[in-house]
Design an enzyme around this catalytic site. Structure first.
Site, short mmCIF file in Angstrom:
data_model
loop_
_atom_site.label_atom_id
_atom_site.label_comp_id
_atom_site.label_asym_id
_atom_site.label_seq_id
_atom_site.Cartn_x
_atom_site.Cartn_y
_atom_site.Cartn_z
N HIS A 1 91.06 -72.55 27.65
CA HIS A 1 91.01 -72.53 29.12
C HIS A 1 92.28 -73.21 29.60
CE1 HIS A 1 86.82 -71.35 28.77
NE2 HIS A 1 86.70 -72.32 27.87
N CYS B 1 81.64 -72.92 11.37
CA CYS B 1 80.65 -73.38 10.41
C CYS B 1 80.89 -72.66 9.09
CB CYS B 1 79.23 -73.14 10.91
SG CYS B 1 78.85 -71.41 11.20
N SER C 1 81.44 -68.73 14.39
CA SER C 1 81.27 -69.39 15.68
C SER C 1 82.30 -68.88 16.69
CB SER C 1 81.25 -70.90 15.61
OG SER C 1 80.63 -71.39 16.78
#
Length: 80
Positions: A31, A46, A26
């Site tokens: 940010h 995952c 994944s």
């Protein structure tokens, strides 16, 4: 235990950064909002070969924030 497929980052003017680490399992993204003294990190994995909580501990240790909130969200559950 994660497999890194690609990394990308963008620096904003006058400050701030967004970065993405694309994983076979994944992604991890960050940010930042330096003007607010804030960063958000998403560790989304995952499979059984990764440990997202370990990744979070490594990131927290590396950034050494004065404060952090950590939340675990179970996503992508299989319908029964």
């Amino acid at each position: 235990g994660a497999t890194v497929l690609a990394r990308h980052h963008h620096r904003f003017e006058p400050h701030g950064v967004s970065a993405l680490c694309l994983l076979a399992e994944s992604h991890i993204s960050i940010h930042t909002w330096p003007e607010l003294g804030t960063a958000t990190v998403d560790v989304y994995t995952c499979g059984d070969t990764t440990d997202p909580e370990r990744a979070c501990r490594i990131i927290i240790e590396a950034l050494a924030p004065g404060h952090h909130d950590l939340a675990t969200v179970q996503r992508g559950r299989m319908a029964r």
